[in-house]
Design a protein around this motif. Sequence first.
Motif, short mmCIF file in Angstrom:
data_model
loop_
_atom_site.label_atom_id
_atom_site.label_comp_id
_atom_site.label_asym_id
_atom_site.label_seq_id
_atom_site.Cartn_x
_atom_site.Cartn_y
_atom_site.Cartn_z
N ALA A 149 0.84 -1.20 0.00
CA ALA A 149 0.00 0.00 0.00
C ALA A 149 0.87 1.26 0.00
CB ALA A 149 -0.94 -0.01 1.21
N ALA A 150 2.00 1.21 0.70
CA ALA A 150 2.93 2.34 0.70
C ALA A 150 3.46 2.58 -0.71
CB ALA A 150 4.07 2.09 1.68
N LEU A 151 3.80 1.51 -1.40
CA LEU A 151 4.28 1.64 -2.78
C LEU A 151 3.19 2.22 -3.67
CD1 LEU A 151 6.32 1.14 -5.04
CD2 LEU A 151 5.42 -1.17 -5.22
N PHE A 152 1.97 1.74 -3.55
CA PHE A 152 0.85 2.28 -4.33
C PHE A 152 0.70 3.77 -4.06
CE2 PHE A 152 -2.27 -0.86 -6.22
CZ PHE A 152 -1.37 -1.90 -6.30
N THR A 153 0.75 4.14 -2.78
CA THR A 153 0.59 5.54 -2.40
C THR A 153 1.65 6.40 -3.07
OG1 THR A 153 -0.38 4.89 -0.29
CG2 THR A 153 0.48 7.12 -0.44
N MET A 154 2.89 5.97 -2.98
CA MET A 154 3.98 6.75 -3.57
C MET A 154 3.89 6.79 -5.10
SD MET A 154 5.59 8.21 -1.32
CE MET A 154 4.82 8.15 0.28
N ALA A 155 3.51 5.69 -5.71
CA ALA A 155 3.38 5.68 -7.17
C ALA A 155 2.29 6.65 -7.63
CB ALA A 155 3.08 4.27 -7.65
N TYR A 156 1.15 6.63 -6.96
CA TYR A 156 0.08 7.56 -7.34
C TYR A 156 0.46 9.00 -7.02
CZ TYR A 156 -3.32 4.03 -8.68
OH TYR A 156 -3.99 3.02 -9.32
N ARG A 157 1.20 9.19 -5.94
CA ARG A 157 1.64 10.54 -5.62
C ARG A 157 2.56 11.06 -6.72
NH1 ARG A 157 4.91 12.69 -0.37
NH2 ARG A 157 4.41 14.88 -0.68
N LEU A 158 3.42 10.19 -7.24
CA LEU A 158 4.31 10.61 -8.34
C LEU A 158 3.51 10.96 -9.59
CD1 LEU A 158 7.27 8.15 -7.85
CD2 LEU A 158 7.28 10.62 -7.52
N ILE A 159 2.42 10.24 -9.84
CA ILE A 159 1.56 10.58 -10.97
C ILE A 159 0.97 11.98 -10.77
CG2 ILE A 159 -0.61 10.03 -12.16
CD1 ILE A 159 0.09 7.04 -11.56
N ALA A 160 0.48 12.25 -9.56
CA ALA A 160 -0.09 13.57 -9.28
C ALA A 160 0.96 14.66 -9.44
CB ALA A 160 -0.68 13.59 -7.86
N VAL A 161 2.17 14.41 -8.94
CA VAL A 161 3.24 15.40 -9.06
C VAL A 161 3.58 15.65 -10.53
CG1 VAL A 161 5.69 15.79 -8.60
CG2 VAL A 161 4.21 15.02 -6.79
N THR A 162 3.57 14.58 -11.32
CA THR A 162 3.88 14.71 -12.75
C THR A 162 2.92 15.67 -13.44
OG1 THR A 162 4.79 12.49 -12.83
CG2 THR A 162 4.10 13.45 -14.92
#
Length: 115
Positions: A70-83
């Motif tokens: 879940a931590a990995l999912f959170t960070m991956a989606y956060r990177l999408i938002a930042v992009t």
Amino acid sequence: RLAQLDRDMLSFAHTMNDAQQLEQKYYLDISWQAVQNLRGLSDHETKLKGHVFDEDAFFAQPPEQIDETAALFTMAYRLIAVTFLADFESGAVTSLESFDELLKKIPGVSQLPVV
């Protein structure tokens, strides 16, 4: 169509709660909050924080209670938002901070593209 998505996600969330599929619901909530962020429905564009999921509360848990997937999912989606929603410098800092610890913990995560 987006209004229908909200109704569907809410229905799925209730079904998962009723079936006690709480781990799977974590992933649904993370994804749903990412969609909310991309739709501009969060005061925190580049952080998964809103009425569905709060990454600050998630990461405030004792480390042994944090589900690393879940931590990995959170960070991956956060990177999408930042992009899509942040400036370059914010994106670079978030990329480095987000994956630094995860790269050490989760085999294969280094194969994921980093913004």
